[in-house]
Structures are given as structure tokens and as C-alpha cells.
Design a protein around this motif. Structure first.
Motif, short mmCIF file in Angstrom:
data_model
loop_
_atom_site.label_atom_id
_atom_site.label_comp_id
_atom_site.label_asym_id
_atom_site.label_seq_id
_atom_site.Cartn_x
_atom_site.Cartn_y
_atom_site.Cartn_z
N CYS A 1 56.91 19.65 83.52
CA CYS A 1 57.71 18.51 83.07
C CYS A 1 57.86 18.57 81.55
CB CYS A 1 57.02 17.20 83.44
SG CYS A 1 56.73 16.95 85.20
N TYR A 2 58.97 18.03 81.05
CA TYR A 2 59.14 17.92 79.60
C TYR A 2 59.83 16.62 79.25
CZ TYR A 2 64.20 18.64 79.43
OH TYR A 2 65.56 18.46 79.57
N LEU A 3 59.70 16.23 77.99
CA LEU A 3 60.43 15.10 77.44
C LEU A 3 60.80 15.45 76.00
CD1 LEU A 3 61.47 12.15 77.65
CD2 LEU A 3 59.22 11.44 76.81
N GLU A 4 62.04 15.20 75.64
CA GLU A 4 62.51 15.39 74.27
C GLU A 4 63.10 14.08 73.76
OE1 GLU A 4 63.87 20.06 74.38
OE2 GLU A 4 65.43 18.53 74.26
N LYS A 5 62.82 13.80 72.49
CA LYS A 5 63.41 12.63 71.83
C LYS A 5 64.18 13.13 70.61
CE LYS A 5 61.14 9.43 69.12
NZ LYS A 5 60.16 8.36 68.89
N ARG A 6 65.43 12.74 70.52
CA ARG A 6 66.30 13.18 69.41
C ARG A 6 66.85 11.96 68.66
NH1 ARG A 6 68.56 18.44 71.06
NH2 ARG A 6 67.82 18.82 73.17
N THR A 7 67.11 12.18 67.40
CA THR A 7 67.88 11.22 66.62
C THR A 7 69.28 11.83 66.50
OG1 THR A 7 65.94 10.53 65.39
CG2 THR A 7 68.08 9.98 64.43
N THR A 8 70.26 11.10 66.97
CA THR A 8 71.63 11.62 66.98
C THR A 8 72.29 11.44 65.62
OG1 THR A 8 72.72 9.55 67.61
CG2 THR A 8 71.84 10.93 69.41
N SER A 9 73.46 12.02 65.47
CA SER A 9 74.22 11.90 64.23
C SER A 9 74.61 10.45 63.94
CB SER A 9 75.47 12.77 64.29
OG SER A 9 76.28 12.37 65.37
N LEU B 1 69.20 20.27 65.29
CA LEU B 1 69.91 20.89 66.40
C LEU B 1 71.39 20.79 66.13
CD1 LEU B 1 67.89 19.27 69.29
CD2 LEU B 1 67.59 21.53 68.32
N GLY B 2 72.05 21.89 66.19
CA GLY B 2 73.46 21.87 65.84
C GLY B 2 73.57 21.48 64.38
N LYS B 3 74.50 20.63 64.06
CA LYS B 3 74.66 20.22 62.67
C LYS B 3 74.13 18.84 62.40
CE LYS B 3 78.58 23.15 61.77
NZ LYS B 3 79.94 23.26 61.33
N ARG B 4 73.90 18.05 63.45
CA ARG B 4 73.63 16.65 63.17
C ARG B 4 72.44 16.03 63.90
NH1 ARG B 4 79.37 14.74 61.35
NH2 ARG B 4 79.91 16.77 60.64
N ASP B 5 72.05 16.53 65.06
CA ASP B 5 70.94 15.93 65.79
C ASP B 5 69.61 16.45 65.28
OD1 ASP B 5 72.80 14.63 67.31
OD2 ASP B 5 72.32 15.65 69.18
N LEU B 6 68.62 15.58 65.24
CA LEU B 6 67.27 15.93 64.83
C LEU B 6 66.35 15.80 66.04
CD1 LEU B 6 65.27 16.52 62.47
CD2 LEU B 6 64.95 14.05 62.35
N LEU B 7 65.65 16.86 66.39
CA LEU B 7 64.70 16.83 67.50
C LEU B 7 63.39 16.30 66.96
CD1 LEU B 7 64.08 17.49 70.44
CD2 LEU B 7 63.51 19.81 69.72
N ASN B 8 63.07 15.04 67.31
CA ASN B 8 61.87 14.38 66.81
C ASN B 8 60.61 14.86 67.51
OD1 ASN B 8 64.16 11.94 66.96
ND2 ASN B 8 63.16 12.26 64.98
N CYS B 9 60.69 15.06 68.81
CA CYS B 9 59.53 15.56 69.54
C CYS B 9 59.97 16.23 70.83
CB CYS B 9 58.50 14.46 69.79
SG CYS B 9 58.85 13.38 71.16
N ALA B 10 59.15 17.16 71.27
CA ALA B 10 59.40 17.87 72.52
C ALA B 10 58.04 18.22 73.11
CB ALA B 10 60.21 19.13 72.28
N TYR B 11 57.75 17.66 74.26
CA TYR B 11 56.44 17.84 74.89
C TYR B 11 56.61 18.35 76.31
CZ TYR B 11 54.22 14.97 71.29
OH TYR B 11 53.74 14.47 70.10
N CYS B 12 55.64 19.13 76.75
CA CYS B 12 55.54 19.56 78.14
C CYS B 12 54.22 19.05 78.71
CB CYS B 12 55.56 21.09 78.24
SG CYS B 12 57.13 21.84 77.76
N CYS B 13 54.19 18.88 80.03
CA CYS B 13 52.95 18.49 80.70
C CYS B 13 52.95 19.07 82.11
CB CYS B 13 52.78 16.98 80.73
SG CYS B 13 54.10 16.08 81.59
#
Length: 126
Positions: A53-61, A98-110
């Protein structure tokens, strides 16, 4: 008496089949670009044997949060974990663009089974 070995084999095959079915993949919450983790909890997915399983949290442009969750190959999770971790377990906090504008704040697997709180990826980026 000749019938007994055939019945025994049939029962053995059924039991083995049930054991393999019970071991079939983790159940994870699943979503793509949802506004909240709560939205992700509405859907679950069964992962393959080579997935976690994974979860990612991004801040968009637009400076809003976006969540994506589901199944990811164990090899990718291992690479993420080897890049560094801010807490124990198979996790990785990222500040990657990510790309030009999104920031990947966290990415976890479990890889733990679902419990009374739900799938293991429910609280990974909280």
C-alpha cells in the motif's frame, strides 16, 4: 477403501486453495488526486503479491492538497525507503518538485494487514 485417498486429495487441494486465497494481497485504500484522505477511504483495492500500500500527499500549483493512494510495486517502495526516511518503517518524506508546479510532500509505503482502523495506508501522511 480406494475412495478414501481420492477424497483426502480433494480435501487437501481445497484447503491449499483456501490458504492461498486468504494470503492474496493487502487491501489498501485507493484514490487519485483526492482533496482529502477521507475521500480516499471510500474505495479499497487488493494488491498483488509483489505490491504494498502507498499514500502520497502533494501540494498542487493552486496551493491545495491532493492525495493519491493504492498499490505500488515493492521494488519502488524499497527504492523510496533507501533514499532516506524521517521515521522508522518503509517510508520516505519528500520535498520533490513534480513536473513544474506540484510539490510531493510525502510518500509512504506500508505492508501490514488491515485492522480495526482500516488499511495500513490510512494514516501515513498525517
Amino acid at each position: 477403501m480406494a475412495q478414501w485417498p481420492r477424497h483426502f486429495m480433494l480435501v487437501t487441494l481445497i484447503v491449499i486453495s483456501e490458504i492461498q486465497t486468504a494470503k492474496a494481497g493487502l487491501e489498501c485504500m485507493s484514490c487519485t488526486n483526492s482533496a482529502s484522505v477521507r475521500d480516499c477511504q471510500q474505495t479499497t483495492i487488493k494488491c498483488g503479491d509483489d505490491e504494498e500500500c502507498y499514500l502520497e500527499k502533494r501540494t498542487t500549483s493552486h496551493l491545495s492538497l491532493s492525495y493519491s493512494a493504492g498499490c505500488r510495486k515493492k521494488a519502488i517502495c524499497n527504492i523510496m525507503a533507501s533514499l532516506g526516511s524521517l521515521r522508522t518503517g518503509r517510508s520516505h518524506h519528500l520535498g520533490a518538485v513534480l513536473g513544474k508546479r506540484d510539490l510531493l510532500n510525502c510518500a509512504y509505503c506500508c505492508s501490514t494487514e488491515m485492522d480495526k482502523n482500516g488499511p495500513c495506508n490510512v494514516h501515513l501522511c498525517s
